[in-house]
Design a protein around this motif. Structure first.
Motif, PDB file in Angstrom:
ATOM      1  N   ILE A 292       0.866  -1.187   0.000  1.00 54.62           N
ATOM      2  CA  ILE A 292       0.000   0.000   0.000  1.00 54.62           C
ATOM      3  C   ILE A 292       0.895   1.227   0.000  1.00 54.62           C
ATOM      4  CG2 ILE A 292      -1.862   1.232   1.172  1.00 54.62           C
ATOM      5  CD1 ILE A 292      -2.469  -1.354   2.682  1.00 54.62           C
ATOM      6  N   VAL A 293       0.694   2.128  -0.966  1.00 55.77           N
ATOM      7  CA  VAL A 293       1.458   3.374  -1.039  1.00 55.77           C
ATOM      8  C   VAL A 293       0.508   4.519  -0.687  1.00 55.77           C
ATOM      9  CG1 VAL A 293       2.895   4.863  -2.465  1.00 55.77           C
ATOM     10  CG2 VAL A 293       2.937   2.392  -2.825  1.00 55.77           C
ATOM     11  N   THR A 294       0.923   5.368   0.257  1.00 51.98           N
ATOM     12  CA  THR A 294       0.105   6.505   0.683  1.00 51.98           C
ATOM     13  C   THR A 294       0.898   7.795   0.534  1.00 51.98           C
ATOM     14  OG1 THR A 294       0.823   6.173   2.972  1.00 51.98           O
ATOM     15  CG2 THR A 294      -1.235   5.132   2.326  1.00 51.98           C
ATOM     16  N   ASP A 295       0.168   8.911   0.421  1.00 52.52           N
ATOM     17  CA  ASP A 295       0.825  10.211   0.349  1.00 52.52           C
ATOM     18  C   ASP A 295       1.121  10.722   1.759  1.00 52.52           C
ATOM     19  OD1 ASP A 295      -1.593  11.084   1.369  1.00 52.52           O
ATOM     20  OD2 ASP A 295      -2.349  11.774  -0.571  1.00 52.52           O
ATOM     21  N   ALA A 296       1.615  11.954   1.843  1.00 51.62           N
ATOM     22  CA  ALA A 296       2.023  12.508   3.137  1.00 51.62           C
ATOM     23  C   ALA A 296       0.849  12.755   4.070  1.00 51.62           C
ATOM     24  CB  ALA A 296       2.797  13.814   2.932  1.00 51.62           C
ATOM     25  N   GLN A 297      -0.390  12.755   3.556  1.00 51.18           N
ATOM     26  CA  GLN A 297      -1.569  12.938   4.392  1.00 51.18           C
ATOM     27  C   GLN A 297      -2.246  11.617   4.732  1.00 51.18           C
ATOM     28  OE1 GLN A 297      -1.059  15.051   1.583  1.00 51.18           O
ATOM     29  NE2 GLN A 297      -0.124  16.412   3.105  1.00 51.18           N
ATOM     30  N   GLY A 298      -1.689  10.493   4.283  1.00 49.14           N
ATOM     31  CA  GLY A 298      -2.271   9.191   4.592  1.00 49.14           C
ATOM     32  C   GLY A 298      -3.288   8.725   3.580  1.00 49.14           C
ATOM     33  N   GLY A 299      -3.417   9.418   2.436  1.00 53.34           N
ATOM     34  CA  GLY A 299      -4.335   8.985   1.392  1.00 53.34           C
ATOM     35  C   GLY A 299      -3.701   7.930   0.490  1.00 53.34           C
ATOM     36  N   VAL A 300      -4.491   6.945   0.052  1.00 52.58           N
ATOM     37  CA  VAL A 300      -3.974   5.851  -0.777  1.00 52.58           C
ATOM     38  C   VAL A 300      -3.670   6.360  -2.180  1.00 52.58           C
ATOM     39  CG1 VAL A 300      -4.503   3.597  -1.773  1.00 52.58           C
ATOM     40  CG2 VAL A 300      -5.248   4.135   0.550  1.00 52.58           C
ATOM     41  N   THR A 301      -2.450   6.060  -2.666  1.00 53.15           N
ATOM     42  CA  THR A 301      -2.072   6.429  -4.031  1.00 53.15           C
ATOM     43  C   THR A 301      -1.758   5.217  -4.900  1.00 53.15           C
ATOM     44  OG1 THR A 301       0.261   6.646  -3.365  1.00 53.15           O
ATOM     45  CG2 THR A 301      -1.101   8.631  -3.235  1.00 53.15           C
ATOM     46  N   LYS A 302      -1.543   4.043  -4.294  1.00 57.49           N
ATOM     47  CA  LYS A 302      -1.183   2.865  -5.088  1.00 57.49           C
ATOM     48  C   LYS A 302      -1.494   1.598  -4.299  1.00 57.49           C
ATOM     49  CE  LYS A 302       0.825   0.327  -8.274  1.00 57.49           C
ATOM     50  NZ  LYS A 302       0.197   0.132  -9.586  1.00 57.49           N
ATOM     51  N   LEU A 303      -2.104   0.616  -4.963  1.00 56.21           N
ATOM     52  CA  LEU A 303      -2.290  -0.737  -4.443  1.00 56.21           C
ATOM     53  C   LEU A 303      -1.802  -1.716  -5.496  1.00 56.21           C
ATOM     54  CD1 LEU A 303      -5.930  -0.561  -2.935  1.00 56.21           C
ATOM     55  CD2 LEU A 303      -3.788  -0.523  -1.667  1.00 56.21           C
ATOM     56  N   ASN A 304      -0.918  -2.632  -5.120  1.00 57.87           N
ATOM     57  CA  ASN A 304      -0.500  -3.646  -6.096  1.00 57.87           C
ATOM     58  C   ASN A 304      -1.551  -4.757  -6.143  1.00 57.87           C
ATOM     59  OD1 ASN A 304      -0.028  -5.002  -3.734  1.00 57.87           O
ATOM     60  ND2 ASN A 304       1.958  -5.806  -4.333  1.00 57.87           N
ATOM     61  N   PRO A 305      -1.487  -5.633  -7.152  1.00 54.94           N
ATOM     62  CA  PRO A 305      -2.520  -6.675  -7.300  1.00 54.94           C
ATOM     63  C   PRO A 305      -2.703  -7.515  -6.039  1.00 54.94           C
ATOM     64  CG  PRO A 305      -1.192  -6.544  -9.282  1.00 54.94           C
ATOM     65  CD  PRO A 305      -0.540  -5.635  -8.284  1.00 54.94           C
ATOM     66  N   ALA A 306      -1.624  -7.830  -5.335  1.00 56.05           N
ATOM     67  CA  ALA A 306      -1.779  -8.622  -4.111  1.00 56.05           C
ATOM     68  C   ALA A 306      -2.589  -7.868  -3.058  1.00 56.05           C
ATOM     69  CB  ALA A 306      -0.401  -8.978  -3.550  1.00 56.05           C
ATOM     70  N   ALA A 307      -2.413  -6.552  -2.995  1.00 56.61           N
ATOM     71  CA  ALA A 307      -3.196  -5.746  -2.048  1.00 56.61           C
ATOM     72  C   ALA A 307      -4.649  -5.616  -2.509  1.00 56.61           C
ATOM     73  CB  ALA A 307      -2.569  -4.372  -1.880  1.00 56.61           C
ATOM     74  N   GLU A 308      -4.875  -5.603  -3.825  1.00 55.93           N
ATOM     75  CA  GLU A 308      -6.245  -5.498  -4.332  1.00 55.93           C
ATOM     76  C   GLU A 308      -7.077  -6.716  -3.941  1.00 55.93           C
ATOM     77  OE1 GLU A 308      -6.342  -2.815  -8.291  1.00 55.93           O
ATOM     78  OE2 GLU A 308      -5.295  -4.729  -8.525  1.00 55.93           O
ATOM     79  N   GLU A 309      -6.435  -7.884  -3.789  1.00 56.63           N
ATOM     80  CA  GLU A 309      -7.174  -9.071  -3.378  1.00 56.63           C
ATOM     81  C   GLU A 309      -7.725  -8.916  -1.958  1.00 56.63           C
ATOM     82  OE1 GLU A 309      -4.933 -12.605  -3.773  1.00 56.63           O
ATOM     83  OE2 GLU A 309      -4.444 -12.306  -5.885  1.00 56.63           O
ATOM     84  N   ILE A 310      -7.095  -8.064  -1.159  1.00 55.10           N
ATOM     85  CA  ILE A 310      -7.524  -7.876   0.233  1.00 55.10           C
ATOM     86  C   ILE A 310      -8.419  -6.650   0.377  1.00 55.10           C
ATOM     87  CG2 ILE A 310      -6.730  -7.505   2.606  1.00 55.10           C
ATOM     88  CD1 ILE A 310      -4.112  -8.862   1.838  1.00 55.10           C
ATOM     89  N   PHE A 311      -8.025  -5.543  -0.243  1.00 58.25           N
ATOM     90  CA  PHE A 311      -8.686  -4.262   0.022  1.00 58.25           C
ATOM     91  C   PHE A 311      -9.616  -3.806  -1.107  1.00 58.25           C
ATOM     92  CE2 PHE A 311      -4.441  -4.139   2.059  1.00 58.25           C
ATOM     93  CZ  PHE A 311      -4.867  -4.180   3.370  1.00 58.25           C
ATOM     94  N   GLY A 312      -9.640  -4.524  -2.235  1.00 65.58           N
ATOM     95  CA  GLY A 312     -10.504  -4.137  -3.324  1.00 65.58           C
ATOM     96  C   GLY A 312      -9.736  -3.452  -4.446  1.00 65.58           C
ATOM     97  N   PRO A 313     -10.413  -3.142  -5.560  1.00 66.28           N
ATOM     98  CA  PRO A 313      -9.743  -2.548  -6.726  1.00 66.28           C
ATOM     99  C   PRO A 313      -9.052  -1.224  -6.401  1.00 66.28           C
ATOM    100  CG  PRO A 313     -11.963  -3.283  -7.289  1.00 66.28           C
ATOM    101  CD  PRO A 313     -11.850  -3.378  -5.805  1.00 66.28           C
ATOM    102  N   GLU A 314      -7.938  -1.003  -7.074  1.00 67.76           N
ATOM    103  CA  GLU A 314      -7.162   0.218  -6.830  1.00 67.76           C
ATOM    104  C   GLU A 314      -7.954   1.460  -7.206  1.00 67.76           C
ATOM    105  OE1 GLU A 314      -2.631   1.191  -7.736  1.00 67.76           O
ATOM    106  OE2 GLU A 314      -3.876   1.326  -9.550  1.00 67.76           O
ATOM    107  N   LYS A 315      -8.692   1.431  -8.301  1.00 65.23           N
ATOM    108  CA  LYS A 315      -9.416   2.614  -8.765  1.00 65.23           C
ATOM    109  C   LYS A 315     -10.451   3.082  -7.748  1.00 65.23           C
ATOM    110  CE  LYS A 315      -8.881   1.631 -13.719  1.00 65.23           C
ATOM    111  NZ  LYS A 315      -9.593   1.376 -14.991  1.00 65.23           N
ATOM    112  N   GLU A 316     -11.064   2.138  -7.041  1.00 71.77           N
ATOM    113  CA  GLU A 316     -12.090   2.509  -6.061  1.00 71.77           C
ATOM    114  C   GLU A 316     -11.491   3.061  -4.764  1.00 71.77           C
ATOM    115  OE1 GLU A 316     -14.559  -0.814  -5.360  1.00 71.77           O
ATOM    116  OE2 GLU A 316     -15.195  -1.029  -7.463  1.00 71.77           O
ATOM    117  N   ASN A 317     -10.212   2.795  -4.518  1.00 68.99           N
ATOM    118  CA  ASN A 317      -9.600   3.180  -3.239  1.00 68.99           C
ATOM    119  C   ASN A 317      -8.625   4.345  -3.344  1.00 68.99           C
ATOM    120  OD1 ASN A 317     -10.819   1.133  -1.584  1.00 68.99           O
ATOM    121  ND2 ASN A 317      -9.493  -0.368  -2.592  1.00 68.99           N
TER     122      ASN A 317
END
Length: 631
Positions: A292-317
């Motif tokens: 999980i990649v986040t910006d300096a404010q804690g917002g999600v900027t990147k999820l790899n495919p392995a993370a998408e299996e847990i947290f859902g599609p990258e575009k939605e998050n």
């Protein structure tokens, strides 16, 4: 003209206006003071002096009556004093003529005073000649005896005339004071209105000047800000149109130069940046572990495919706070701590393992979060790696199951051996020689040590498997620590070691399983006792630290070499040269118990100076979420 000069001119104009207004007000205040002083000097002094003459005149009348009663010598003395007082006040009035009617009144007072003085002197001379007349009859004969010829009654007429003159003088001055006061009030009102109009004019002029200067200063800044916003929005052709020669103009020229440089860099480096970005994203996407990649404010900027299996599609998050998509609060806490401290955070121990569903099955993950910085060290965000340790957990489970099974299977024959040794020592099978007794005693000690080892192994396997989860209840921290420490006092002092327990009564209530925490303290005190020579000391302390109570067990023993500190809590670890007495499981069990309570245990040691073990317990009411440990 530069910006500093413009601002300075504006401030100087305001200061000058304030000075003029202050001078104008001060001048009017001085004028009003002069009017008040004139009222006091011109009329008030005359009123006071006239009242003084009237009081003196009243006393003179009383003195004449006193002489009439036969007390002539005291009356003459008092009369001389009152005449001096009257004449002194009269002189003040005569020297302070301020009203047109005053000269005539003063002349009348002077004339009537002389007449009154002459009549009084004649009356007193007559009284002095006759000295004393005794009344012989009632009514008119008695009065005639005291006032022959009715002179005293005629004196009263002269006295009343003089008093009337004094009353006229007081009234004239009082009317003058009222008139002057009304005139001063009118002047004050006129000056107030004039000052108000003058101040209002200065305010209006100052407001107009301020608006003019503000517009001259802000308009170029507003235009420059609009140009900067356009550049930030992607308009690389934006250019600031500022013609001033002050600092704003210099800033606009510098901004235009910077924008031109950005345009050049964008044209030359855009392709390289795209390739670098694609390479980075491909590397992250190829990782087996969730990232999980986040910006300096804690917002999600990147999820790899392995993370998408847990947290859902990258575009939605994308853009959501990490705490909103994370299924475990410890992920958000780790990211927040990394961004605030700008240091890596890693969860250690069984209590920090995350259980998350991935691919339809539950996996165990170890949390690691690292800050991202640019070349100049500025914080860009954080990268969170969830290391899949499911296979390691499975291996550990198999190992624990084996240990538990082996310990359980060995327990029955060991019990039989212990019972047999006990019977032999009791000479149930016949008398023993001294040598046989020694051998059996050694055998019993080894059996007891083996039994303790198996018991510790079983306890450790149950703790790691979660079968003996702590029953967390509110516990008085001070009472818990004092009771656990005092239980060892006899054993510790019998070895010649000093034991001190410092647990303040104001310590807060903690969440703990009393029996398990007492076991932790028992393990730590036992270790300290084994490694402390007679004459040494063991010190148990407890203090509050940010939502936790930290309990420390310190000794003045041999200490632990630095190379053994990282592995001191592992199973079966024993420091070479340390006194025997344990199998190396006490610290491992203590660590598992503390982490199951949501706390941490650490060690500090210096060879030859002693060792300090410190563990933490959560305070009641604090968040039950476990904070990740810093790497």
């Amino acid at each position: 003209m530069n910006l500093r000069t413009k601002l300075l001119i504006g401030y100087l104009i305001f200061v000058a206006a304030l000075v003029v207004l202050g001078g104008w007000s001060a001048w009017h205040l001085l004028e009003m003071g002069g009017v008040s002083r004139n009222i006091l000097a011109n009329n008030y002094d005359s009123v006071v002096a006239a009242q003084g003459m009237r009081e003196s005149l009243d006393r003179q009348g009383s003195t004449v009556l006193f002489a009439l009663l036969g007390h002539l010598e005291p009356a003459l003395t008092k009369l001389a004093e009152e005449r001096k007082r009257f004449d002194r006040h009269f002189q003040r009035v005569a020297n302070n003529i301020t009203e047109p009617a005053e000269p005539g009144i003063i002349e009348s007072i002077h004339r009537d005073r002389d007449t009154y003085y002459q009549q009084v002197d004649r009356f007193l001379a007559q009284r002095k000649a006759s000295r004393r007349v005794t009344p012989t009859g009632p009514g008119a004969q008695a009065t005639a005896a005291f006032d022959p010829g009715g002179r005293f009654i005629r004196l009263e007429a002269f006295l009343h005339q003089l008093q009337s003159d004094l009353d006229n003088l007081i009234q004239v001055n009082q009317r003058a004071m009222v008139a002057k006061s009304e005139a001063a009030a009118g002047v004050a009102r006129r000056w107030f209105l004039t000052t108000l109009v003058f101040a209002g004019s200065l305010v209006v002029a100052g407001g107009g000047l301020a608006a003019f200067l503000a517009n001259r200063i802000v308009r170029p800044l507003r235009e420059l800000g609009a140009t900067m916003a356009g550049l930030a929005g992607g308009d690389l052709e934006a250019k600031a149109q500022v013609d001033s020669r002050d600092e704003v103009g210099i800033l606009a020229a510098g901004f235009n130069s910077m924008a031109e440089r950005i345009r050049q860099l964008r044209r030359s480096d855009l392709g390289k940046l795209l390739v670098a970005q694609q390479t980075t994203e491909a590397a992250i996407d190829s990782l087996y572990n969730p990232v999980i990649v986040t910006d300096a404010q804690g917002g999600v900027t990147k999820l790899n495919p392995a993370a998408e299996e847990i947290f859902g599609p990258e575009k939605e998050n994308i853009g959501k706070p990490v705490g909103e998509i994370a299924h475990d609060s410890r992920i958000a806490l780790a990211v927040s701590e990394t961004l605030s401290s700008q240091r890596p955070v890693a969860g250690e121990g069984a209590a920090s393992v995350l259980a998350l569903v991935a691919g339809g099955s539950e996996h165990a993950f170890r949390l690691r979060t690292t800050p991202m910085r640019d070349d100049e060290g500025r914080l860009l965000g954080a990268v969170t790696l969830l290391e899949d340790i499911t296979h390691l957990r499975e291996i550990d489970r198999i190992k624990s199951d084996f240990i538990a099974t082996a310990s359980h299977e060995l327990r029955t024959p060991l019990t039989s051996v212990q019972m047999t040794v006990h019977l032999l020592l009791e000479e149930a099978a016949g008398a023993l020689t001294e040598k046989q007794h020694e051998v059996l005693e050694a055998c019993r000690e080894d059996c007891d040590r083996l039994e303790k080892l198996m018991r510790d192994l079983l306890d450790l396997s149950k703790i790691e498997a979660g079968e003996t989860a702590p029953r967390l209840l509110p516990v008085n921290a001070s009472e818990l620590i004092l009771a656990a420490g005092e239980a060892f006092r006899t054993q510790v002092e019998s070895k010649g070691v000093t034991l001190t327990v410092d647990a303040p009564v104001e310590l807060p209530i903690v969440l703990a399983d009393r029996a398990q925490i007492e076991r932790v303290i028992s393990n730590l005190v036992s270790n300290a006792l084994r490694n402390t020579d007679p004459g040494g000391r063991i010190h148990i302390t407890a203090v509050r630290r940010a939502g936790h109570v930290a309990v420390s067990v310190a000794d003045s023993g041999h200490g632990i070499p630095p190379e053994y500190l990282p592995s001191i809590f592992d199973k079966f670890v024993r420091v070479p040269g340390a006194p025997s007495g344990g199998a190396g499981l006490g610290l491992a069990i203590s660590k598992s118990i503390v982490e199951a309570h949501g706390g941490q245990i650490v060690v500090q040691s210096t060879v030859g100076h002693g060792t300090t073990f410190t563990f933490t317990l959560r305070v009641t009411g604090e968040s039950a979420a476990l904070s990740p440990a810093r790497a």
